[in-house]
Enzyme design. Structure first.
Site, mmCIF file in Angstrom:
data_model
loop_
_atom_site.group_PDB
_atom_site.id
_atom_site.type_symbol
_atom_site.label_atom_id
_atom_site.label_comp_id
_atom_site.label_asym_id
_atom_site.label_seq_id
_atom_site.Cartn_x
_atom_site.Cartn_y
_atom_site.Cartn_z
ATOM 1 N N HIS A 68 1.321 2.206 -3.584
ATOM 2 C CA HIS A 68 0.177 2.954 -4.109
ATOM 3 C C HIS A 68 0.216 4.396 -3.604
ATOM 4 O O HIS A 68 0.011 5.346 -4.364
ATOM 5 C CB HIS A 68 -1.137 2.322 -3.640
ATOM 6 C CG HIS A 68 -1.497 1.042 -4.345
ATOM 7 N ND1 HIS A 68 -1.617 0.968 -5.712
ATOM 8 C CD2 HIS A 68 -1.784 -0.198 -3.873
ATOM 9 C CE1 HIS A 68 -1.974 -0.277 -6.055
ATOM 10 N NE2 HIS A 68 -2.062 -0.999 -4.957
ATOM 11 N N GLU A 91 0.830 -1.207 0.000
ATOM 12 C CA GLU A 91 0.000 0.000 0.000
ATOM 13 C C GLU A 91 0.863 1.256 0.000
ATOM 14 O O GLU A 91 0.461 2.288 -0.525
ATOM 15 C CB GLU A 91 -0.986 -0.011 1.178
ATOM 16 C CG GLU A 91 -1.956 -1.200 1.200
ATOM 17 C CD GLU A 91 -2.758 -1.391 -0.090
ATOM 18 O OE1 GLU A 91 -2.945 -0.414 -0.846
ATOM 19 O OE2 GLU A 91 -3.176 -2.540 -0.357
HETATM 20 ZN ZN ZN Z 1 -2.655 -2.981 -4.882
#
Ligand code: ZN
Length: 505
Positions: A267, A264
């Site tokens: 991202h 994450e």
């Molecule tokens: Zn992902």
């Protein structure tokens, strides 16, 4: 005159963007903070904000402004805000205006309502309880597809929402390559002796959290712009480059949450490094989910499961969990976090089997859409294919068809982007290593600044100014997603761990 019209367009788009970020926040809150009983009202709140955003965006005046400005915008530099905004938003507008706002609101409402139904059904492994919600979502998705001129492949419409311009047939070709080249790799490895597996052990949650923060702070997570919270299904969200929120999921007996957090972070970093001049426009985010996933998988796997990374972090890990990791060294740990073992849960699966989980979902989604598989048959179909592709037996639906959040939110066409992201990550990594010859040494020293800067300069700052193929061309030198570098990377890594041939025979 045109400048004034452009300012008017920007003003309108800024409002739509604010409404979109408000929805992101409501949804983050639903998944991280909200008590369960808030779900019904939250669904209405999301639907209302979503409908207003959709109505503002699809207003005829926005279409008129875009049309008036098209010639003027084209006279600007391709990468300028003027040219990019008019070019990209014209495509968005043309797609969005075909969807009635009542349908847009219904999709949002049912998606939010089903989320809670899914959480409950999954915890009790009760597919029957989830079925009516899933049916509503699927019916709405079918209505959505019918808003467009559907060609041979209705799935194209959905795929395009997540991976602009990508066609179902292109995905099929790529996945056929993976079936032919990646699946045999898993068989070769399965024939070898497995990694040195340990027995049950405990990693206290508070220590996990502390260690993860230590890692992502080295990566570039700083408390002025970022948050990390626990949730049911890890995701990244936020409201702008200065407000990035990542989530993870803790389990006492393994360190999956560490890898979810690094994932994450990837991202989050993409969103964090978008050019701030694009904020409050529809360009201020990653260009597609496949590109996004290339970033998360890069930090999770190419960085987070690499030898140099553990060379640096293993001593700290062992210091943090002395009981669980007694008798380990960095090499044994490296082998363990790269062990290949066909398993039930996609998000916990290893790099070698992950794409096979995606192929299964990609095929089922198309069959659901075409009515070739009914929702009643879905769990059995799921289990049958898990056996066919991965040779694992599904004990219950919580570990099968109910494991993922996506279908509960009406997100069909999303899954392929995960596998595409894996493939893209290897294409980018090849280029990165050529550009930064000292990369391994830097990672082994716990230094990530040149990696971060390279990603910002070559990729992140553009946001949605460029399409996924355009970005891939800039960042990896070709507009085409090529599965070969990923399979090569996997084979190379697994040959070092399992002693399989370093090149395909
Ligand atoms: Zn992902």
């Amino acid at each position: 005159m045109s400048q004034e019209r452009f300012d008017e367009l920007r003003r309108r788009l800024a409002e739509v963007s604010d409404l979109g970020k408000t929805m992101a926040l409501l949804s983050w809150d639903q998944q991280v903070m909200m008590p369960p009983k808030g779900a019904e009202l939250r669904a209405e709140q999301l639907a209302t904000v979503g409908r207003i955003a959709h109505e503002r965006f699809t207003a005829p005046e926005v279409g008129r402004l875009l049309e008036e400005l098209s010639g003027w915008a084209e006279r600007h530099d391709y990468d300028s805000l003027e040219a990019s905004l008019v070019r990209v938003v014209s495509q968005d507008w043309d797609k969005a205006r075909r969807v009635p706002s009542e349908l847009r609101a219904a999709l949002t409402r049912e998606g939010a309502l089903s989320h809670q139904v899914w959480v409950d059904a999954r915890s009790r492994s009760d597919y029957t309880a989830f079925l009516p919600a899933l049916r509503k979502n699927l019916d709405l998705v079918k209505r959505y597809v019918e808003c467009f001129d559907v060609g041979e492949e209705p799935y194209d419409i959905l795929l395009d929402d997540y991976e602009r311009g990508m066609k179902t047939t292109e995905v099929r070709v790529i996945f056929d390559y993976l079936k032919a080249h990646q699946a045999p790799l898993v068989q070769e490895v399965a024939a070898r002796n497995g990694a040195d597996r340990s027995g049950p052990r405990t990693f206290p949650l508070e220590l996990q959290r502390r260690f993860e923060l230590e890692v992502v702070r080295r990566f570039g997570f700083d408390d002025a712009c970022w948050r990390l919270d626990p949730t049911v299904h890890p995701f990244a969200s936020g409201t702008g480059v200065g407000d990035i929120r990542i989530t993870t999921r803790y389990a006492e007996h393994n360190l999956e949450s560490l890898f979810a957090t690094m994932h994450e972070f990837g991202h989050g970093l993409y969103e964090h490094q978008v050019d701030p001049a694009l904020e409050r426009t529809p360009l201020a985010r990653g260009t597609s989910l496949g590109m996004h996933e290339s970033q998360s998988r890069m930090w999770e796997n190419l960085v987070g499961r690499s030898r140099p990374f553990w060379h640096h972090f293993f001593p700290r890990l062992q210091e943090t969990f002395p009981d669980a990791l007694a008798g380990y060294d960095a090499d044994r740990w490296y082998r363990e976090v790269n062990a290949v073992e066909p398993s039930l849960i996609r998000v916990d699966s290893d790099e070698a089997t992950y794409n096979l989980h995606i192929i299964l979902r990609f095929e089922l989604e198309q069959e659901l859409l075409a009515g070739a598989v009914s929702l009643e048959q879905l769990p059995d179909e799921w289990n049958r294919r898990m056996w066919e592709y991965l040779r694992v037996e599904v004990p219950d639906d919580a570990h099968g068809v109910l494991q993922d959040v996506h279908w509960a939110g009406g997100a069909i066409g999303y899954f392929p982007t995960y596998a595409l992201g894996n493939l893209i990550s290897a294409q980018i990594w090849d280029r990165l290593r050529a550009d930064i010859p000292t990369l391994d040494d830097e990672i082994a020293a716990g230094e990530f600044e040149s990696l971060r800067d390279w990603l910002r300069t070559h990729m992140h700052r553009f946001g949605r100014k460029v399409s996924p193929p355009e970005l891939l061309e800039r960042v990896a030198g070709t507009p085409t997603i090529d599965p070969a570098p990923y399979v090569r990377y996997l084979r190379g890594k697994l040959s070092g761990i399992y002693g399989i041939a370093p090149e395909a025979s």
